[in-house]
Design an enzyme around this catalytic site. Sequence first.
Site, PDB file in Angstrom:
ATOM      1  N   SER A 171      47.205   6.446  21.207  1.00  0.00           N
ATOM      2  CA  SER A 171      48.547   5.880  21.092  1.00  0.00           C
ATOM      3  C   SER A 171      48.991   5.874  19.627  1.00  0.00           C
ATOM      4  O   SER A 171      49.059   6.927  18.994  1.00  0.00           O
ATOM      5  CB  SER A 171      48.587   4.501  21.734  1.00  0.00           C
ATOM      6  N   ASP A 276      53.254   8.722  31.919  1.00  0.00           N
ATOM      7  CA  ASP A 276      53.479   8.169  30.594  1.00  0.00           C
ATOM      8  C   ASP A 276      54.890   8.534  30.155  1.00  0.00           C
ATOM      9  O   ASP A 276      55.281   9.704  30.204  1.00  0.00           O
ATOM     10  CB  ASP A 276      52.454   8.755  29.621  1.00  0.00           C
ATOM     11  N   HIS A 306      49.393   5.788  30.186  1.00  0.00           N
ATOM     12  CA  HIS A 306      49.256   5.677  28.735  1.00  0.00           C
ATOM     13  C   HIS A 306      48.080   4.752  28.389  1.00  0.00           C
ATOM     14  O   HIS A 306      47.958   3.652  28.915  1.00  0.00           O
ATOM     15  CB  HIS A 306      50.548   5.100  28.144  1.00  0.00           C
TER      16      HIS A 306
END
Length: 339
Positions: A171, A276, A306
Amino acid sequence: MAGDTPPHVVEDVPGVLQLLSDGSVVRGDESVLWPKDPLPDVPGVKWKDVLYHAAHALSVRVYRPESSSSVTGSSKLPVLVFFHGGGYCIGSYTQPHSHTYCLRVAAELPAVVLSVQYRLAPEHRLPAAIEDGKAFLLWLRGQAELGAGGTADRWLAESADFARTFMSGSSAGANLAHHVTVHAASTQTQLAAHPLRVAGYVLISAFFGGADRTAAEVNPPLDVTLTVDGSDMLWRLSLPVGASRDHPVANPFGPESPSLTPMDLPPVLVVAPESDVLLDHVLGYAARLREMGKAVEVAEFPGERHGFSGLQPFGEAANKLMRILRRFVYAGSARPTGL
């Protein structure tokens, strides 16, 4: 003064983070964001925390398998640097799921894993975290130089093959890994004989953005772990005040971003979970690099969300990721060139 109004909440990550109108920040318990299931132990890995930036009191958690023989038969192991996620605003290198992921990587690749602490926004807005990543790279280069004489941190001197160093993150940590790798590429020409070489980088569920909406943002998948509104808020909290999502940190191909075409980037593994809202940003990143002639491998994960590697570090998708990561790192270890 009697007429003053008390500070009010401007941005709110419920129960976790609030930004008030006077600029102050209230932080809560981030554990509410993580699954409550107990995490299995990962035997055979030692770990410790080492200070790398005294001025900002930043540490790196060093993971070393008790058996230091790599799959190539060498007594030295590749080095995998890992930056945690959290939208540049939350998360920690000590968070249990991040810690467990690093234990798995150290044990199963095997590798020396370095999980890096960096400053968080909004107390420290970007590019503070990028500067911390650069400072860590400088520290690691120093350790590589000391390692040649056996005076580096003992674990690194004994087990780390600095010539097989990989940057990685999940991320926001993947975004940070991109920027640190680009920085390494921009400085490596002056360090051609340096013992540290960046052999590749790995971006998992990369936190990229842009002012223009993508198809996945306009029509997001169901049951996402990161919403479009949530992503936008994290960028508002982390970018310089007033900056758009085309800021160079958020959008590596934005109007003010430096061109990556002349950069001698190492091979990249781009991990793209299907469910995502950032999927198009992630795949677009890989496509743009391919157009530039860079070495890109994309690993798509149908149905995964995600941050899946941290949310379910022992799930089937995480098991698949470990196999892909192991192959990528050890194939990269065999390549004669890197940064």
